[in-house]
Design an enzyme around this catalytic site. Structure first.
Site, PDB file in Angstrom:
ATOM      1  N   ASP A  44      -9.274   4.150  -2.986  1.00 53.83           N
ATOM      2  CA  ASP A  44      -8.437   2.940  -2.890  1.00 53.83           C
ATOM      3  C   ASP A  44      -8.747   2.191  -1.592  1.00 53.83           C
ATOM      4  OD1 ASP A  44      -7.243   4.606  -1.054  1.00 53.83           O
ATOM      5  OD2 ASP A  44      -5.198   4.194  -1.707  1.00 53.83           O
ATOM      6  N   SER A  45      -9.646   2.760  -0.782  1.00 53.39           N
ATOM      7  CA  SER A  45     -10.146   2.027   0.385  1.00 53.39           C
ATOM      8  C   SER A  45     -10.933   0.795  -0.061  1.00 53.39           C
ATOM      9  CB  SER A  45     -11.013   2.937   1.259  1.00 53.39           C
ATOM     10  OG  SER A  45     -11.979   3.609   0.480  1.00 53.39           O
ATOM     11  N   ASP A  83      -9.370   7.296  -7.140  1.00 55.89           N
ATOM     12  CA  ASP A  83      -8.083   7.393  -6.436  1.00 55.89           C
ATOM     13  C   ASP A  83      -6.948   6.799  -7.252  1.00 55.89           C
ATOM     14  OD1 ASP A  83      -7.333   8.444  -4.011  1.00 55.89           O
ATOM     15  OD2 ASP A  83      -8.152   6.802  -2.819  1.00 55.89           O
ATOM     16  N   LYS A 111      -7.774  11.547  -7.784  1.00 60.92           N
ATOM     17  CA  LYS A 111      -7.285  12.033  -6.488  1.00 60.92           C
ATOM     18  C   LYS A 111      -5.939  11.390  -6.185  1.00 60.92           C
ATOM     19  CE  LYS A 111      -8.855  10.572  -2.296  1.00 60.92           C
ATOM     20  NZ  LYS A 111      -7.560  10.092  -1.749  1.00 60.92           N
ATOM     21  N   GLU A 113      -2.767  11.191  -3.059  1.00 59.93           N
ATOM     22  CA  GLU A 113      -2.395  11.489  -1.675  1.00 59.93           C
ATOM     23  C   GLU A 113      -1.022  12.141  -1.599  1.00 59.93           C
ATOM     24  OE1 GLU A 113      -2.564   8.099   0.908  1.00 59.93           O
ATOM     25  OE2 GLU A 113      -4.640   7.645   0.384  1.00 59.93           O
ATOM     26  N   GLU A 178      -7.935  15.073   5.558  1.00 61.48           N
ATOM     27  CA  GLU A 178      -8.266  13.890   6.369  1.00 61.48           C
ATOM     28  C   GLU A 178      -7.619  13.966   7.740  1.00 61.48           C
ATOM     29  OE1 GLU A 178      -7.835  10.055   4.470  1.00 61.48           O
ATOM     30  OE2 GLU A 178      -8.284   9.002   6.344  1.00 61.48           O
TER      31      GLU A 178
HETATM   32  O1  KIV Z   1      -9.872   5.847  -0.295  1.00 61.21           O
HETATM   33  C1  KIV Z   1     -10.588   6.512   0.477  1.00 61.21           C
HETATM   34  O2  KIV Z   1     -11.613   6.036   0.993  1.00 61.21           O
HETATM   35  C2  KIV Z   1     -10.200   7.884   0.766  1.00 61.21           C
HETATM   36  C3  KIV Z   1     -11.093   8.663   1.683  1.00 61.21           C
HETATM   37  C4  KIV Z   1     -10.791   8.348   3.080  1.00 61.21           C
HETATM   38  C5  KIV Z   1     -11.011  10.107   1.425  1.00 61.21           C
HETATM   39  O3  KIV Z   1      -9.207   8.330   0.279  1.00 61.21           O
END
Ligand code: KIV
Length: 276
Positions: A44-45, A83, A111, A113, A178
């Site tokens: 999600d970055s 994500d 994934k 969080e 992280e």
């Molecule tokens: O979205 C992302 O880039 C992440 C990484 C930092 C693991 O979750």
């Protein structure tokens, strides 16, 4: 060879580091797959790195699905992880529905969080046979993008170790660590059977993940990352050279143009004259 969870687990057992990079588009996915990256990860970055959002919390399911589908087209061998964006996993029912959308778009796993509070969600996903990667320590969706190191006190270290164990017991197949102290990441890696993937979590995780923009030099430098090229400088120079060459007439050249055969051109010119 298509890389699956069994393959990633065997890398942990054989102490071969697992390689992971974030990826947001088709051409980069093709390159990562060809380079042999084990997990291509649509993070999600994408929100802050590609879409110009101020925060990860602005990223939607629609954003993630759009980028996931582009990356899917470029990946053949790598495990494709995606994500869950902010609040898409707020409750178990919503998490399962959204995860199934990602699987229908071609993801191999999702994934999410969060620490111990995410155990019921991981359990619900696992019960549906959905491969899940947990993510503890710094969680941008929860803590914001300013990352502080986790695991510096006894209480925090204990909390992280307990969360990792509980998430693995709930059925998580992978876990991202992280911004966690190297010592605590090492303890977690040795305490659980599932692969740990570190970012700013030291040298003893089972694998490493970085944001593609950071290794290419597209953003500010970070202590936890390494720049392998200066994308911004190279790209800016290319754009400036192009602008200059168009402005001063040195692009395009003879080598860049297509031609019509002289006899056909003569016909066009004759026709034009007759039209006058
Ligand atoms: O979205 C992302 O880039 C992440 C990484 C930092 C693991 O979750």
């Amino acid at each position: 060879m298509k890389k699956d969870i069994g393959f990633l687990r065997s890398k942990k057992q054989e102490r071969q580091p697992i390689t992971v990079l974030t990826c947001y588009d088709y051409p980069t996915a093709c390159l990562q797959d060809e380079a042999g990256i084990d997990i291509v990860f649509v993070g999600d970055s994408v929100g802050t790195n590609i879409l110009g959002y101020k925060s990860e919390t602005e990223v939607t399911m629609a954003d993630m699905r759009h980028h996931l589908k582009a990356v899917r087209r470029g990946v053949t061998d790598a495990y494709l992880l995606v994500d869950m964006p902010y609040a898409a996993d707020r409750d178990a029912k919503r998490a399962v529905t959204n995860a199934k959308l990602f699987l229908s778009d071609g993801a191999d796993g999702v994934k999410l969080e969060g620490g111990i509070e995410k155990v019921p969600i991981v359990k619900a996903l696992s019960e549906q046979g959905i491969e899940t990667c947990a993510h503890i320590g710094h969680n941008p969706q929860i803590h914001g993008s300013k990352a502080a190191t986790h695991g510096k006190t006894f209480a925090k270290a204990k909390e992280l170790i307990e969360a990792a164990k509980a998430l693995a017991d709930a059925g998580a197949k992978l876990i991202v660590l992280e911004k966690i102290t190297e010592e605590v990441s090492r303890i977690i890696t040795e305490a659980i059977d599932i692969p740990t993937i570190g970012i700013g979590a030291g040298r003893f995780c089972d694998g490493q993940v970085l944001v593609i923009n950071d290794i290419l030099g597209m953003g500010p430098p970070f202590k936890h990352a390494k720049r392998y090229q200066d994308y911004n400088q190279l790209t800016f120079e290319a754009i400036c050279r192009y602008r200059e060459e168009v402005a001063n007439g040195t692009f395009p050249t003879d080598a860049n143009v297509a031609r019509i055969a002289p006899d056909k051109l003569a016909r066009v010119q004759k026709w034009l004259k007759s039209e006058r």
